[in-house]
Design a protein around this motif. Structure first.
Motif, PDB file in Angstrom:
ATOM      1  N   ASN A   2      27.777  83.162  -3.315  1.00 14.29           N
ATOM      2  CA  ASN A   2      26.742  82.890  -2.321  1.00 14.29           C
ATOM      3  C   ASN A   2      27.025  83.620  -1.010  1.00 14.29           C
ATOM      4  O   ASN A   2      28.042  84.289  -0.856  1.00 14.29           O
ATOM      5  CB  ASN A   2      26.582  81.379  -2.102  1.00 14.29           C
ATOM      6  N   MET A   3      26.112  83.492  -0.082  1.00 15.48           N
ATOM      7  CA  MET A   3      26.185  84.240   1.165  1.00 15.48           C
ATOM      8  C   MET A   3      27.422  83.871   1.991  1.00 15.48           C
ATOM      9  O   MET A   3      28.073  84.753   2.553  1.00 15.48           O
ATOM     10  CB  MET A   3      24.911  83.976   1.976  1.00 15.48           C
ATOM     11  N   MET A   4      27.773  82.604   2.068  1.00 13.11           N
ATOM     12  CA  MET A   4      28.948  82.188   2.851  1.00 13.11           C
ATOM     13  C   MET A   4      30.228  82.770   2.267  1.00 13.11           C
ATOM     14  O   MET A   4      31.111  83.206   3.008  1.00 13.11           O
ATOM     15  CB  MET A   4      29.045  80.661   2.923  1.00 13.11           C
ATOM     16  N   HIS A   9      34.608  86.608   2.614  1.00 15.68           N
ATOM     17  CA  HIS A   9      35.388  87.679   1.980  1.00 15.68           C
ATOM     18  C   HIS A   9      35.357  88.947   2.833  1.00 15.68           C
ATOM     19  O   HIS A   9      36.387  89.591   3.033  1.00 15.68           O
ATOM     20  CB  HIS A   9      34.842  87.974   0.584  1.00 15.68           C
ATOM     21  N   TRP A  10      34.190  89.301   3.367  1.00 18.59           N
ATOM     22  CA  TRP A  10      34.091  90.477   4.215  1.00 18.59           C
ATOM     23  C   TRP A  10      34.952  90.313   5.465  1.00 18.59           C
ATOM     24  O   TRP A  10      35.652  91.224   5.878  1.00 18.59           O
ATOM     25  CB  TRP A  10      32.643  90.738   4.613  1.00 18.59           C
ATOM     26  N   GLY A  11      34.888  89.129   6.076  1.00 18.18           N
ATOM     27  CA  GLY A  11      35.668  88.871   7.281  1.00 18.18           C
ATOM     28  C   GLY A  11      37.163  88.922   7.023  1.00 18.18           C
ATOM     29  O   GLY A  11      37.938  89.424   7.840  1.00 18.18           O
ATOM     30  N   ASP A  12      37.589  88.423   5.873  1.00 17.97           N
ATOM     31  CA  ASP A  12      39.016  88.436   5.541  1.00 17.97           C
ATOM     32  C   ASP A  12      39.524  89.848   5.277  1.00 17.97           C
ATOM     33  O   ASP A  12      40.675  90.164   5.564  1.00 17.97           O
ATOM     34  CB  ASP A  12      39.290  87.547   4.332  1.00 17.97           C
TER      35      ASP A  12
END
Length: 144
Positions: A2-4, A9-12
């Motif tokens: 899902n979006m969250m 994952h992108w932020g990490d």
């Protein structure tokens, strides 16, 4: 996914180490701002009363001080950073658009600029998370 989960994952994966220093500084700033609100509640009460949002002034003053003190502490440690940052967003939105915006959009209004920068940083850390040098990362790596 899902979006969250994709945002997390992108932020990490896109979190440079220097951003941890900014996170710690932001957390310390919010903590100190919360302490200053507690030490001068009459000033904060006047700001909240001037909004005329029919909120309970005492409750909102305590919410702001509590959120800044504990949220700032958790952001500085890097513990529950995304949740702590999300809790700060409504406070800073009110500070930018309702409290500080009334005094004018000029370079002389330093509280407005400070609130805007803090809002941008809080939104950034709500997206990218706590980073490598944080309590969250330490607990993830030392899970027994």
């Amino acid at each position: 996914m899902n979006m969250m989960n994709r945002i997390e994952h992108w932020g990490d994966t896109h979190h440079p180490a220097w951003l941890d220093i900014v996170r710690i500084a932001l957390g310390v700033f919010l903590f100190v701002k919360g302490i200053s609100f507690i030490s001068d509640t009459t000033r904060l009460s006047k700001l909240v009363t001037g909004l005329d949002l029919h909120l309970y002034t005492v409750a909102s003053v305590h919410y702001v001080a509590f959120a800044h003190i504990f949220g700032g502490f958790l952001i500085a440690l890097g513990c529950l950073t995304r949740i702590s940052a999300i809790i700060q967003i409504p406070i800073l939105l009110v500070a930018v658009f309702f409290v500080n915006f009334r005094t004018g959009f000029s370079y002389l209004n330093s509280e407005l600029w400070l609130s805007m920068i803090t809002l941008i940083l809080v939104i950034t850390f709500a997206i990218v998370g706590s980073g490598r040098f944080s309590m969250d990362e330490w607990m993830k790596n030392h899970d027994n």
